[in-house]
Design a protein around this motif. Structure first.
Motif, short mmCIF file in Angstrom:
data_model
loop_
_atom_site.label_atom_id
_atom_site.label_comp_id
_atom_site.label_asym_id
_atom_site.label_seq_id
_atom_site.Cartn_x
_atom_site.Cartn_y
_atom_site.Cartn_z
N TYR A 1 -16.84 41.24 73.65
CA TYR A 1 -18.30 41.18 73.71
C TYR A 1 -18.92 41.77 72.45
N GLN B 1 -20.20 46.70 82.84
CA GLN B 1 -19.26 45.76 82.22
C GLN B 1 -17.82 46.18 82.45
N PRO C 1 -23.39 34.97 80.94
CA PRO C 1 -22.26 35.18 81.87
C PRO C 1 -22.55 34.70 83.29
N GLU D 1 -21.41 40.06 69.74
CA GLU D 1 -22.62 40.66 69.18
C GLU D 1 -22.57 40.68 67.66
N SER E 1 -14.63 44.15 76.69
CA SER E 1 -15.68 44.88 75.99
C SER E 1 -15.60 44.64 74.48
N HIS F 1 -23.24 48.54 80.01
CA HIS F 1 -21.85 48.57 79.58
C HIS F 1 -20.96 49.31 80.58
#
Length: 205
Positions: free
Chosen positions: A146, A107, A39, A150, A143, A104
């Motif tokens: 993301y 985030q 990022p 993952e 989120s 997070h």
């Protein structure tokens, strides 16, 4: 471009370059480091490319700078092995290294302000509850995206993605990650909105 904004962006660039050098010198896993700092590698050229058309407020740049360092630290050690997390784990008596939760939370906290700025300055929205709801929803979408990244990494790399995922054996890690993002976004909007409004008014005056 305002001279102050240029100075802030230059300071952010130098901070990130130093952080990338330090975190990337000898990371725990080079592939994990690259995925974690991606990022930053994307955001930095975008910030410079849009510096004249849409210079961001000092608050947004400062938060982005801090978030970048969070990512770099997590990339250097992997989130489950960050020493700061072990210190917090011992102090708070936690069952796991909480640095992933901090990541997070950030985030949600940082993108909430950056997205709010984009929506208010270029999206035609006015400050208020509707913009706050939309910003929160966008943060949750980021989120979720993301977590899908993952998931894709886990499917593609198998066991090699364990450090990137950082689940530490928690079957509810994905849900906790999204909850922390939600809490971070709500905290940012609750605590920083008045300050952010003043900075937006100043940069557009």
């Amino acid at each position: 471009m305002h001279r102050t904004t240029l100075r802030d962006l230059t300071a952010l660039t130098l901070l990130w370059l130093a952080g990338l050098l330090a975190s990337g010198w000898s990371p725990y896993e080079r592939s994990t480091w690259l995925m974690e700092v991606a990022p930053v590698l994307i955001a930095l050229p975008v910030l410079w490319a849009t510096r004249s058309r849409l210079p961001l407020t000092r608050l947004s740049l400062a938060l982005m700078g801090l978030h970048g360092l969070v990512l770099m630290l997590g990339g250097a050690y992997t989130y489950a092995r960050v020493p700061l997390g072990f210190t917090l784990q011992d102090l708070l008596g936690l069952a796991r290294n909480p640095y992933d939760r901090i990541g997070h939370f950030a985030q949600g906290f940082v993108p909430a302000i950056v997205l709010r700025e984009l929506l208010l300055r270029r999206g035609g929205l006015a400050p208020g509850w509707l913009s706050s709801v939309l910003v929160t929803a966008c943060c949750l979408a980021v989120s979720a995206a993301y977590e899908l990244i993952e998931f894709g990494a886990a499917m593609a790399l198998g066991q090699g993605a364990e450090a990137f995922l950082g689940t530490q054996g928690d079957p509810w890690d994905t849900q906790w990650d999204m909850l922390m993002c939600l809490v971070g976004a709500i905290c940012a909007l609750t605590l920083l909105t008045p300050w952010h409004d003043r900075q937006i008014a100043r940069i557009e005056s």
